[in-house]
Design a protein around this motif. Structure first.
Motif, PDB file in Angstrom:
ATOM      1  N   SER A  90      44.901  32.059  44.007  1.00  0.00           N
ATOM      2  CA  SER A  90      46.158  31.530  44.622  1.00  0.00           C
ATOM      3  C   SER A  90      47.412  32.505  44.340  1.00  0.00           C
ATOM      4  CB  SER A  90      46.298  30.193  44.156  1.00  0.00           C
ATOM      5  OG  SER A  90      45.031  29.311  44.648  1.00  0.00           O
ATOM      6  N   ASP A  91      47.449  33.006  43.200  1.00  0.00           N
ATOM      7  CA  ASP A  91      48.564  33.688  42.829  1.00  0.00           C
ATOM      8  C   ASP A  91      48.579  34.839  43.493  1.00  0.00           C
ATOM      9  OD1 ASP A  91      49.454  31.932  40.673  1.00  0.00           O
ATOM     10  OD2 ASP A  91      48.706  32.805  39.126  1.00  0.00           O
ATOM     11  N   LEU A  92      47.283  35.591  43.915  1.00  0.00           N
ATOM     12  CA  LEU A  92      47.385  36.813  44.481  1.00  0.00           C
ATOM     13  C   LEU A  92      47.812  36.610  45.936  1.00  0.00           C
ATOM     14  CD1 LEU A  92      43.773  38.157  43.483  1.00  0.00           C
ATOM     15  CD2 LEU A  92      46.246  39.035  42.722  1.00  0.00           C
ATOM     16  N   ILE A  93      47.423  35.460  46.422  1.00  0.00           N
ATOM     17  CA  ILE A  93      48.017  35.233  48.015  1.00  0.00           C
ATOM     18  C   ILE A  93      49.425  35.081  47.857  1.00  0.00           C
ATOM     19  CG2 ILE A  93      47.966  33.217  49.726  1.00  0.00           C
ATOM     20  CD1 ILE A  93      44.960  32.894  49.099  1.00  0.00           C
ATOM     21  N   GLY A  94      49.827  34.644  46.862  1.00  0.00           N
ATOM     22  CA  GLY A  94      51.380  34.548  46.913  1.00  0.00           C
ATOM     23  C   GLY A  94      52.178  35.803  46.543  1.00  0.00           C
ATOM     24  N   ALA A  95      51.478  36.872  46.016  1.00  0.00           N
ATOM     25  CA  ALA A  95      51.930  38.189  45.968  1.00  0.00           C
ATOM     26  C   ALA A  95      51.780  39.307  47.049  1.00  0.00           C
ATOM     27  CB  ALA A  95      51.618  38.576  44.451  1.00  0.00           C
ATOM     28  N   TYR A  96      50.629  38.990  47.728  1.00  0.00           N
ATOM     29  CA  TYR A  96      50.213  40.037  48.545  1.00  0.00           C
ATOM     30  C   TYR A  96      50.168  39.459  49.869  1.00  0.00           C
ATOM     31  CZ  TYR A  96      49.366  42.558  44.254  1.00  0.00           C
ATOM     32  OH  TYR A  96      49.935  43.183  42.957  1.00  0.00           O
ATOM     33  N   PRO A  97      50.226  40.215  50.905  1.00  0.00           N
ATOM     34  CA  PRO A  97      49.850  39.800  52.235  1.00  0.00           C
ATOM     35  C   PRO A  97      48.468  39.646  52.804  1.00  0.00           C
ATOM     36  CG  PRO A  97      50.854  41.991  52.483  1.00  0.00           C
ATOM     37  CD  PRO A  97      50.925  41.655  51.119  1.00  0.00           C
ATOM     38  N   VAL A  98      47.651  40.500  51.949  1.00  0.00           N
ATOM     39  CA  VAL A  98      46.470  40.494  52.245  1.00  0.00           C
ATOM     40  C   VAL A  98      45.499  40.601  50.999  1.00  0.00           C
ATOM     41  CG1 VAL A  98      44.331  41.518  53.443  1.00  0.00           C
ATOM     42  CG2 VAL A  98      46.429  41.579  54.470  1.00  0.00           C
ATOM     43  N   VAL A  99      44.243  39.432  50.951  1.00  0.00           N
ATOM     44  CA  VAL A  99      43.716  39.387  49.609  1.00  0.00           C
ATOM     45  C   VAL A  99      42.269  39.315  50.394  1.00  0.00           C
ATOM     46  CG1 VAL A  99      43.027  38.060  47.903  1.00  0.00           C
ATOM     47  CG2 VAL A  99      45.429  38.099  48.365  1.00  0.00           C
ATOM     48  N   SER A 100      41.295  40.352  49.617  1.00  0.00           N
ATOM     49  CA  SER A 100      39.940  40.499  49.922  1.00  0.00           C
ATOM     50  C   SER A 100      39.145  39.989  48.848  1.00  0.00           C
ATOM     51  CB  SER A 100      39.495  41.766  50.401  1.00  0.00           C
ATOM     52  OG  SER A 100      40.259  42.136  51.627  1.00  0.00           O
ATOM     53  N   LEU A 101      38.255  38.888  48.874  1.00  0.00           N
ATOM     54  CA  LEU A 101      37.232  38.631  47.944  1.00  0.00           C
ATOM     55  C   LEU A 101      35.950  39.567  48.271  1.00  0.00           C
ATOM     56  CD1 LEU A 101      37.553  34.709  47.855  1.00  0.00           C
ATOM     57  CD2 LEU A 101      38.777  36.425  46.689  1.00  0.00           C
ATOM     58  N   VAL A 102      35.469  40.002  47.290  1.00  0.00           N
ATOM     59  CA  VAL A 102      34.109  40.910  47.471  1.00  0.00           C
ATOM     60  C   VAL A 102      33.294  40.554  46.512  1.00  0.00           C
ATOM     61  CG1 VAL A 102      33.384  43.274  47.224  1.00  0.00           C
ATOM     62  CG2 VAL A 102      35.639  43.018  48.155  1.00  0.00           C
ATOM     63  N   GLY A 103      31.921  40.364  46.827  1.00  0.00           N
ATOM     64  CA  GLY A 103      30.948  40.070  45.827  1.00  0.00           C
ATOM     65  C   GLY A 103      29.635  39.962  46.498  1.00  0.00           C
ATOM     66  N   LEU A 104      28.549  39.854  45.831  1.00  0.00           N
ATOM     67  CA  LEU A 104      27.224  39.554  46.251  1.00  0.00           C
ATOM     68  C   LEU A 104      27.165  38.327  47.259  1.00  0.00           C
ATOM     69  CD1 LEU A 104      25.004  40.450  43.296  1.00  0.00           C
ATOM     70  CD2 LEU A 104      25.687  42.033  45.184  1.00  0.00           C
ATOM     71  N   ALA A 105      26.192  38.304  48.388  1.00  0.00           N
ATOM     72  CA  ALA A 105      25.809  37.477  49.082  1.00  0.00           C
ATOM     73  C   ALA A 105      25.417  36.179  48.236  1.00  0.00           C
ATOM     74  CB  ALA A 105      24.710  37.631  50.234  1.00  0.00           C
ATOM     75  N   GLY A 106      26.045  35.007  48.391  1.00  0.00           N
ATOM     76  CA  GLY A 106      25.592  33.975  47.876  1.00  0.00           C
ATOM     77  C   GLY A 106      26.401  33.331  46.630  1.00  0.00           C
ATOM     78  N   VAL A 107      27.401  34.231  46.202  1.00  0.00           N
ATOM     79  CA  VAL A 107      28.102  33.696  44.991  1.00  0.00           C
ATOM     80  C   VAL A 107      29.244  32.796  45.047  1.00  0.00           C
ATOM     81  CG1 VAL A 107      27.687  36.159  43.906  1.00  0.00           C
ATOM     82  CG2 VAL A 107      29.654  35.682  45.383  1.00  0.00           C
ATOM     83  N   GLY A 108      29.548  32.419  46.417  1.00  0.00           N
ATOM     84  CA  GLY A 108      30.273  31.309  46.758  1.00  0.00           C
ATOM     85  C   GLY A 108      31.860  31.912  47.155  1.00  0.00           C
ATOM     86  N   LYS A 109      31.962  32.941  47.837  1.00  0.00           N
ATOM     87  CA  LYS A 109      33.237  33.385  48.081  1.00  0.00           C
ATOM     88  C   LYS A 109      33.765  32.660  49.111  1.00  0.00           C
ATOM     89  CE  LYS A 109      31.561  37.537  49.483  1.00  0.00           C
ATOM     90  NZ  LYS A 109      30.173  37.284  49.288  1.00  0.00           N
ATOM     91  N   SER A 110      32.989  32.315  50.154  1.00  0.00           N
ATOM     92  CA  SER A 110      33.472  31.273  51.367  1.00  0.00           C
ATOM     93  C   SER A 110      33.685  30.028  50.725  1.00  0.00           C
ATOM     94  CB  SER A 110      32.453  31.262  52.303  1.00  0.00           C
ATOM     95  OG  SER A 110      31.862  32.380  52.986  1.00  0.00           O
ATOM     96  N   ALA A 111      33.329  29.400  49.776  1.00  0.00           N
ATOM     97  CA  ALA A 111      33.569  28.287  49.061  1.00  0.00           C
ATOM     98  C   ALA A 111      34.846  28.251  48.168  1.00  0.00           C
ATOM     99  CB  ALA A 111      32.495  27.773  48.248  1.00  0.00           C
ATOM    100  N   LEU A 112      34.934  29.508  47.463  1.00  0.00           N
ATOM    101  CA  LEU A 112      36.031  29.630  46.730  1.00  0.00           C
ATOM    102  C   LEU A 112      37.403  29.894  47.804  1.00  0.00           C
ATOM    103  CD1 LEU A 112      37.621  30.196  44.090  1.00  0.00           C
ATOM    104  CD2 LEU A 112      36.812  32.759  44.310  1.00  0.00           C
ATOM    105  N   ALA A 113      37.136  30.614  48.899  1.00  0.00           N
ATOM    106  CA  ALA A 113      38.366  30.962  49.553  1.00  0.00           C
ATOM    107  C   ALA A 113      38.918  29.691  50.479  1.00  0.00           C
ATOM    108  CB  ALA A 113      37.924  31.997  50.842  1.00  0.00           C
ATOM    109  N   LEU A 114      37.763  28.880  50.814  1.00  0.00           N
ATOM    110  CA  LEU A 114      38.192  27.371  51.486  1.00  0.00           C
ATOM    111  C   LEU A 114      39.073  26.589  50.469  1.00  0.00           C
ATOM    112  CD1 LEU A 114      37.953  25.817  54.104  1.00  0.00           C
ATOM    113  CD2 LEU A 114      35.619  25.123  53.044  1.00  0.00           C
ATOM    114  N   THR A 115      38.509  26.708  49.291  1.00  0.00           N
ATOM    115  CA  THR A 115      39.252  25.862  48.426  1.00  0.00           C
ATOM    116  C   THR A 115      40.672  26.373  48.165  1.00  0.00           C
ATOM    117  OG1 THR A 115      37.058  25.165  47.165  1.00  0.00           O
ATOM    118  CG2 THR A 115      39.298  24.848  45.824  1.00  0.00           C
ATOM    119  N   VAL A 116      40.816  27.681  47.926  1.00  0.00           N
ATOM    120  CA  VAL A 116      42.200  28.063  47.872  1.00  0.00           C
ATOM    121  C   VAL A 116      43.186  27.863  48.977  1.00  0.00           C
ATOM    122  CG1 VAL A 116      43.395  30.268  47.557  1.00  0.00           C
ATOM    123  CG2 VAL A 116      41.413  29.955  46.164  1.00  0.00           C
TER     124      VAL A 116
END
Length: 212
Positions: free
Chosen positions: A123-149
């Motif tokens: 959430s802090d990164l989104i406030g500071a930068y116009p684009v934020v990318s979440l990178v990680g292995l498949a199934g670690v919960g990137k989509s769920a985290l992004a949706l919650t944020v």
């Protein structure tokens, strides 16, 4: 006395916040990395706060930093209220039945366990930068985290919060067309009129399917 340490600024001034973070960190004898480790936030979060680049840190982040710095009593109250100043009282308001708030074109967030710090940091990164990318292995919960944020910061984006899922074989034109459509316009050229200068947030899921 240099401008960076001018204590005459208003309580919500971000330079004053940077002074507080840096001053308390140095008083505790911690490096930026050590403070970040204690608080469970990214070292970039601490660095951006001290540089005045993070203008609206999440309440969770502020509390974690205050705990890591061992702040109590008046010092803690000053730290928290400087980082998260109370909004000015706009005076009496009548009902606004026609005000729908931020339109959110996303599914509801899924429950996350033990990810509060991740949510706060992204959430802090989104406030500071116009684009934020979440990178990680498949199934670690990137989509769920992004949706919650996205849901947690929706109030910052009065023009709307929406998401698109990139399909296999999609190209740039497909993604751009879908991005315009989720904000209610049929052509990308109409998007600026739709947003009318107001900030909006777009969540793009599975971007690795269309690296171009």
């Amino acid at each position: 006395m240099t401008p960076d340490h001018d204590r005459s600024r208003s309580p919500g001034d971000r330079t004053l916040l940077s002074d507080l973070v840096r001053g308390h960190r140095l008083a505790a004898g911690l490096t930026q990395a050590e403070l970040a480790g204690r608080a469970g936030v990214g070292v970039r979060t601490v660095r951006d706060l001290e540089r005045g680049r993070a203008t609206r840190p999440q309440r969770t982040t502020v509390e974690l930093l205050a705990d890591a710095l061992g702040l109590t009593g008046d010092e803690r109250r000053e730290f928290v209220t400087t980082a998260r100043p109370a909004p000015a009282d706009p005076g009496p308001r009548g009902p606004a039945p026609d005000d729908p708030g931020t339109p959110i074109a996303l599914p509801p967030p899924v429950p996350l366990v033990g990810r509060d710090r991740d949510v706060a940091e992204v959430s802090d990164l989104i406030g500071a930068y116009p684009v934020v990318s979440l990178v990680g292995l498949a199934g670690v919960g990137k989509s769920a985290l992004a949706l919650t944020v996205a849901h947690s910061v929706a109030a910052r984006y009065p023009a709307g919060v929406a998401g698109v899922l990139v399909g296999e074989g999609s190209d740039a034109a497909d993604v751009l067309a879908a991005s315009a459509a989720v904000f209610g316009v049929s052509r990308l050229a109409d998007l600026s009129c739709r947003l009318a200068g107001r900030p909006a947030l777009l969540l793009v899921d599975a971007v690795e399917r269309a690296p171009g």
